[in-house]
Design an enzyme around this catalytic site. Structure first.
Site: not given
Length: 134
Positions: A134, A107
């Site tokens: 994602k 992330d």
């Protein structure tokens, strides 16, 4: 449990909460390590500093490892149980020795990608396979 309620947990397949009374209390919510990476990157790139008062070494967030990448580039990171301070080097950031594996912290990979053009050498980032979902 922090609010005085009993929860029956069947290995996270099912949670059962019988009717109960909750007890009010003050609760500190930890900061998000992914979001904090933006401020850490800015401080590192510009020789500035930032103190995160609600995110520290007691976190379980994998993205907290991003601050270690800053250290590898020359930033100073001071870790306490519930806060972290990042101070960027006044003489500019260094470069990574070898690849940077982001498997455990995908992330924050975009934050590192944003920093890469400002580093003195090319940066090879690996471990990005999960970013496509994602």
């Amino acid at each position: 449990a922090k609010f005085g309620v009993q929860v029956e947990n069947d290995d996270y397949a099912a949670l059962r909460v019988a009717p109960q009374s909750y007890r009010a209390r003050t609760l500190s919510v930890e900061g998000d390590a992914s979001a904090a990476s933006y401020f850490a990157a800015l401080a590192s790139l510009h020789g500035g500093s930032v103190r995160l008062e609600n995110l520290g070494s007691n976190t379980r967030q994998g993205d907290y490892a991003f601050f270690g990448l800053g250290e590898r580039l020359g930033a100073t990171v001071r870790r306490a149980r519930e806060q972290t301070e990042i101070v960027g080097p006044s003489s500019g950031l260094g470069a990574f020795e070898g690849d940077v594996d982001m498997t455990s912290m995908p992330d924050v990979a975009p934050t590192l990608m944003m920093m890469a053009p400002f580093l003195p050498r090319a940066t090879r980032i690996t471990g990005l396979a999960t970013l496509r979902v994602k």
